[in-house]
Design a protein around this motif. Structure first.
Motif, PDB file in Angstrom:
ATOM      1  N   ALA A 159       0.862  -1.182   0.000  1.00  0.00           N
ATOM      2  CA  ALA A 159       0.000   0.000   0.000  1.00  0.00           C
ATOM      3  C   ALA A 159       0.900   1.235   0.000  1.00  0.00           C
ATOM      4  CB  ALA A 159      -0.906   0.012   1.225  1.00  0.00           C
ATOM      5  N   PHE A 160       0.269   2.398   0.098  1.00  0.00           N
ATOM      6  CA  PHE A 160       0.983   3.634   0.375  1.00  0.00           C
ATOM      7  C   PHE A 160      -0.008   4.597   1.006  1.00  0.00           C
ATOM      8  CE2 PHE A 160      -0.446   3.867  -4.006  1.00  0.00           C
ATOM      9  CZ  PHE A 160      -0.941   5.154  -4.166  1.00  0.00           C
ATOM     10  N   THR A 161       0.535   5.545   1.765  1.00  0.00           N
ATOM     11  CA  THR A 161      -0.309   6.512   2.447  1.00  0.00           C
ATOM     12  C   THR A 161       0.022   7.912   1.960  1.00  0.00           C
ATOM     13  OG1 THR A 161      -0.657   5.171   4.422  1.00  0.00           O
ATOM     14  CG2 THR A 161      -0.853   7.543   4.699  1.00  0.00           C
ATOM     15  N   VAL A 162      -1.036   8.662   1.669  1.00  0.00           N
ATOM     16  CA  VAL A 162      -0.897  10.052   1.272  1.00  0.00           C
ATOM     17  C   VAL A 162      -1.280  10.908   2.477  1.00  0.00           C
ATOM     18  CG1 VAL A 162      -1.668  11.867  -0.302  1.00  0.00           C
ATOM     19  CG2 VAL A 162      -1.483   9.496  -1.115  1.00  0.00           C
ATOM     20  N   MET A 163      -0.368  11.783   2.868  1.00  0.00           N
ATOM     21  CA  MET A 163      -0.622  12.697   3.976  1.00  0.00           C
ATOM     22  C   MET A 163      -0.807  14.094   3.393  1.00  0.00           C
ATOM     23  SD  MET A 163       1.638  13.185   7.404  1.00  0.00           S
ATOM     24  CE  MET A 163       2.548  14.679   7.078  1.00  0.00           C
ATOM     25  N   LYS A 197      -9.818  13.914  11.149  1.00  0.00           N
ATOM     26  CA  LYS A 197      -8.527  14.495  10.778  1.00  0.00           C
ATOM     27  C   LYS A 197      -7.805  15.041  12.010  1.00  0.00           C
ATOM     28  CE  LYS A 197     -10.728  18.810   9.364  1.00  0.00           C
ATOM     29  NZ  LYS A 197     -12.061  18.379   9.754  1.00  0.00           N
ATOM     30  N   TYR A 198      -6.475  15.118  11.892  1.00  0.00           N
ATOM     31  CA  TYR A 198      -5.663  15.688  12.951  1.00  0.00           C
ATOM     32  C   TYR A 198      -5.733  17.203  12.820  1.00  0.00           C
ATOM     33  CZ  TYR A 198      -1.694  16.621  15.962  1.00  0.00           C
ATOM     34  OH  TYR A 198      -0.881  17.082  16.971  1.00  0.00           O
ATOM     35  N   PRO A 199      -6.296  17.903  13.814  1.00  0.00           N
ATOM     36  CA  PRO A 199      -6.541  19.336  13.666  1.00  0.00           C
ATOM     37  C   PRO A 199      -5.263  20.151  13.471  1.00  0.00           C
ATOM     38  CG  PRO A 199      -7.303  18.525  15.810  1.00  0.00           C
ATOM     39  CD  PRO A 199      -6.675  17.388  15.105  1.00  0.00           C
ATOM     40  N   CYS A 200      -5.366  21.147  12.613  1.00  0.00           N
ATOM     41  CA  CYS A 200      -4.265  22.066  12.350  1.00  0.00           C
ATOM     42  C   CYS A 200      -4.852  23.348  11.782  1.00  0.00           C
ATOM     43  CB  CYS A 200      -3.271  21.448  11.369  1.00  0.00           C
ATOM     44  SG  CYS A 200      -1.898  22.522  10.950  1.00  0.00           S
ATOM     45  N   ASN A 201      -4.706  24.446  12.526  1.00  0.00           N
ATOM     46  CA  ASN A 201      -5.257  25.731  12.097  1.00  0.00           C
ATOM     47  C   ASN A 201      -6.708  25.566  11.651  1.00  0.00           C
ATOM     48  OD1 ASN A 201      -2.814  27.008  12.646  1.00  0.00           O
ATOM     49  ND2 ASN A 201      -2.051  26.640  10.593  1.00  0.00           N
ATOM     50  N   ASP A 202      -7.050  26.081  10.487  1.00  0.00           N
ATOM     51  CA  ASP A 202      -8.408  25.967   9.943  1.00  0.00           C
ATOM     52  C   ASP A 202      -8.474  24.715   9.075  1.00  0.00           C
ATOM     53  OD1 ASP A 202     -11.003  26.437   8.911  1.00  0.00           O
ATOM     54  OD2 ASP A 202     -10.133  27.467   7.186  1.00  0.00           O
ATOM     55  N   GLY A 203      -8.611  23.559   9.685  1.00  0.00           N
ATOM     56  CA  GLY A 203      -8.654  22.303   8.941  1.00  0.00           C
ATOM     57  C   GLY A 203      -7.861  21.237   9.657  1.00  0.00           C
ATOM     58  N   GLY A 204      -7.148  20.434   8.880  1.00  0.00           N
ATOM     59  CA  GLY A 204      -6.359  19.395   9.513  1.00  0.00           C
ATOM     60  C   GLY A 204      -5.703  18.467   8.520  1.00  0.00           C
ATOM     61  N   TRP A 205      -4.943  17.522   9.065  1.00  0.00           N
ATOM     62  CA  TRP A 205      -4.197  16.534   8.285  1.00  0.00           C
ATOM     63  C   TRP A 205      -4.980  15.242   8.179  1.00  0.00           C
ATOM     64  CZ3 TRP A 205       0.356  17.580   5.901  1.00  0.00           C
ATOM     65  CH2 TRP A 205       1.051  18.728   6.319  1.00  0.00           C
ATOM     66  N   ILE A 206      -4.987  14.672   6.975  1.00  0.00           N
ATOM     67  CA  ILE A 206      -5.531  13.328   6.815  1.00  0.00           C
ATOM     68  C   ILE A 206      -4.416  12.422   6.293  1.00  0.00           C
ATOM     69  CG2 ILE A 206      -7.908  14.106   6.442  1.00  0.00           C
ATOM     70  CD1 ILE A 206      -7.542  13.385   3.481  1.00  0.00           C
ATOM     71  N   HIS A 207      -4.504  11.175   6.688  1.00  0.00           N
ATOM     72  CA  HIS A 207      -3.554  10.141   6.267  1.00  0.00           C
ATOM     73  C   HIS A 207      -4.376   9.087   5.528  1.00  0.00           C
ATOM     74  CE1 HIS A 207      -0.202  11.340   9.094  1.00  0.00           C
ATOM     75  NE2 HIS A 207      -1.197  12.125   9.435  1.00  0.00           N
ATOM     76  N   TYR A 208      -4.347   9.135   4.219  1.00  0.00           N
ATOM     77  CA  TYR A 208      -5.205   8.283   3.388  1.00  0.00           C
ATOM     78  C   TYR A 208      -4.389   7.103   2.857  1.00  0.00           C
ATOM     79  CZ  TYR A 208      -9.211   7.358   0.368  1.00  0.00           C
ATOM     80  OH  TYR A 208     -10.304   6.801  -0.223  1.00  0.00           O
ATOM     81  N   ARG A 209      -4.675   5.903   3.359  1.00  0.00           N
ATOM     82  CA  ARG A 209      -3.990   4.689   2.880  1.00  0.00           C
ATOM     83  C   ARG A 209      -4.652   4.226   1.591  1.00  0.00           C
ATOM     84  NH1 ARG A 209      -3.067   1.435   7.317  1.00  0.00           N
ATOM     85  NH2 ARG A 209      -0.954   2.242   7.302  1.00  0.00           N
ATOM     86  N   ILE A 210      -3.855   4.093   0.549  1.00  0.00           N
ATOM     87  CA  ILE A 210      -4.337   3.684  -0.772  1.00  0.00           C
ATOM     88  C   ILE A 210      -4.057   2.196  -0.959  1.00  0.00           C
ATOM     89  CG2 ILE A 210      -4.189   4.108  -3.259  1.00  0.00           C
ATOM     90  CD1 ILE A 210      -5.041   6.602  -1.600  1.00  0.00           C
TER      91      ILE A 210
END
Length: 137
Positions: free
Chosen positions: A75-79, A105-118
């Protein structure tokens, strides 16, 4: 399962990263090529966030980080970081897995980080929708 390339002493090539993805290697190549062609991103092999993340490819447009792609076993993950506005604009177009990632999602400012495993084509289609929003002006 889904082990990353964690040996900081040995920088892999893009081909070695693809090989590590095994069954998802073709999807890894498609996404890298698509980002470079569609959005003119520059690819750099990086070990950006320490031993839990390992080797990946940073895609940047000028100096702006678009995403990191981490090679994994099969697999691979897109951050990627999205604003709340970007999340809302694409949310209804995504499958449930992607919606769950946005919801948590991991909060960050106005939004956040997602870690999408493909792991399959449906995931690839969703991450392309997400990255299209991220790259739009």
């Amino acid at each position: 399962m889904y082990e990353r390339m964690l040996n900081k002493q040995i920088m892999p090539t893009i081909e070695e990263m693809m090989g590590h993805c095994k069954e998802s290697a073709e999807l890894f190549a498609i996404l890298n090529d698509w980002l470079t062609t569609a959005f003119e991103t520059e690819q750099t092999i990086v070990f950006p966030y320490g031993n839990n993340y390992g080797w990946g490819i940073a895609h940047r447009k000028k100096r702006k980080l678009i995403c990191n792609i981490f090679s994994e076993d099969n697999a691979f993950t897109v951050m990627v970081r999205l604003s709340e506005k970007q999340c809302k604009s694409v949310y209804e177009q995504l499958q449930n897995y992607a919606k769950e990632l946005i919801d948590n999602k991991y909060p960050c400012n106005d939004g956040g980080w997602i870690h999408y495993r493909i792991t399959g084509r449906e995931d690839l289609q969703d991450i392309q929708k997400i990255l299209s929003v991220r790259c739009s002006k």
